[in-house]
Write an enzyme that holds these catalytic residues in place. Structure first.
Site, PDB file in Angstrom:
ATOM      1  N   GLU A 292       0.844  -1.205   0.000  1.00  0.00           N
ATOM      2  CA  GLU A 292       0.000   0.000   0.000  1.00  0.00           C
ATOM      3  C   GLU A 292       0.877   1.251   0.000  1.00  0.00           C
ATOM      4  O   GLU A 292       0.564   2.253  -0.654  1.00  0.00           O
ATOM      5  CB  GLU A 292      -0.900  -0.032   1.233  1.00  0.00           C
TER       6      GLU A 292
ATOM      7  N   THR B  25      -5.259   7.839  -5.025  1.00  0.00           N
ATOM      8  CA  THR B  25      -5.152   8.016  -3.567  1.00  0.00           C
ATOM      9  C   THR B  25      -3.981   8.935  -3.229  1.00  0.00           C
ATOM     10  O   THR B  25      -4.077   9.774  -2.322  1.00  0.00           O
ATOM     11  CB  THR B  25      -4.992   6.650  -2.876  1.00  0.00           C
TER      12      THR B  25
END
Ligand code: HSE
Length: 304
Positions: free
Chosen positions: A127, A179
């Site tokens: 991530e 993101t």
């Protein structure tokens, strides 16, 4: 030693209202499938149907697998990995998180690692590669299932609630939000009153999920730390919210960094999904709706 693992890792809704970078829920669907086969090398990775990086150090699933193997002292292993994406990238439904969990769990299954802390840590490294920050609020719920709040990765401290009957409508509009970019627009500091409001709302979220008083989520999902800054990235957000609540949704919020929006519903999921999709259509934006529920965590489907 086993040489092949196949893993299912679900989509997630991170933040879950006021829990920026802390709260997340797993969805029953959609999900990614990650297959990993040990080979003589060099390691390879492919993703379908979306074209994602084919370098093992740039693809988040293989990066998470490498992180797990490195931590387990098995950096000598080579593999062929295939990621079948059920979760569209840049969706706000934890697409990278699902792939990271799939990669980390497949590697763990092959290396004989069962530590939750190691698997979630490795997935979070993936991530970090995707977004510049190893936040755990997608990977932890994708791994454990249900609702998860993560206090820290090292040492691993997470709490888990499984409100089996929590029904969720997630609507993904045809908009892309990175993101990384959605994090870059957030302020470095926030007003004290906003922090206080989020602590209060987060407390009510936990209570609602533990008691089944889902109506409380209507106000408890209100967030003042990220959504006010981000909703401009999701054209039609306010109209979608109004339409969902008019159609009888109990609560509405933004999924992770968007553009997915989600609603908590009773038995009116299809009507709420239609209302949200209709609101986006009013802005000329198509969407994909999932009438789903809180889901189970990642699973090893095959280990041979
Ligand atoms: N907590 C993360 C964020 C989730 O809001 O940036 C990203 O999906």
């Amino acid at each position: 030693m086993n040489t092949y693992a196949k893993v299912r890792a679900p989509a997630t809704i991170a933040n879950f209202g006021p829990g920026f970078d802390v709260f997340g829920i797993a969805l029953e669907e959609p999900y990614d499938i990650v297959e990993m086969e040990l080979t003589d090398g060099p390691s390879t990775v492919d993703s379908v149907p979306y074209p994602l990086p084919t370098s093992v150090t740039k693809n988040v699933a293989s990066y998470a697998a490498l992180a797990l193997l490195g931590r387990a002292g098995r950096g000598d292993l080579s593999f062929k990995m295939t990621v079948t994406k059920g979760v569209r990238p840049a969706s706000g439904m934890g697409s990278s998180g699902a792939s990271c969990v799939g990669g980390a769990l497949a590697a763990a299954a092959l290396a004989g690692i069962t530590s939750d802390a190691d698997i979630v840590w490795a997935a979070a490294q993936g991530e970090g590669l995707a977004t510049g920050n190893p936040h755990p609020d997608n990977v932890a719920p994708s791994y454990h299932g249900g609702f998860v709040a993560v206090r820290s990765l090292e040492p691993y401290a997470a709490l888990h609630i499984m409100p089996e009957d929590l029904r969720v409508v997630a609507v993904l509009p045809d908009i892309r939000v990175s993101t990384k970019e959605a994090r870059a627009i957030l302020p470095a500091t926030v007003p004290m009153a906003d922090a206080v409001a989020n602590v209060a709302n987060a407390s009510f979220v936990i209570h609602a999920l533990m008691t089944g008083a889902y109506r409380e989520l209507g106000t408890a999902l209100e967030d003042r730390l990220s959504i006010p800054y981000r909703k401009a990235l999701v054209t039609g957000y306010d109209d979608a919210r109004a339409a969902a609540l008019d159609a009888g949704a109990l609560a509405f919020s933004l999924g992770g960094s968007g553009p997915t929006v989600f609603a908590i519903v009773e038995d009116n999921g299809p009507a709420v999904a239609d209302a949200i999709s209709g609101a986006f259509a009013g802005h000329g934006i198509g969407s994909t709706a999932y009438c789903t529920k809180i889901g189970r965590g990642a699973e090893v489907l095959a280990l041979e």
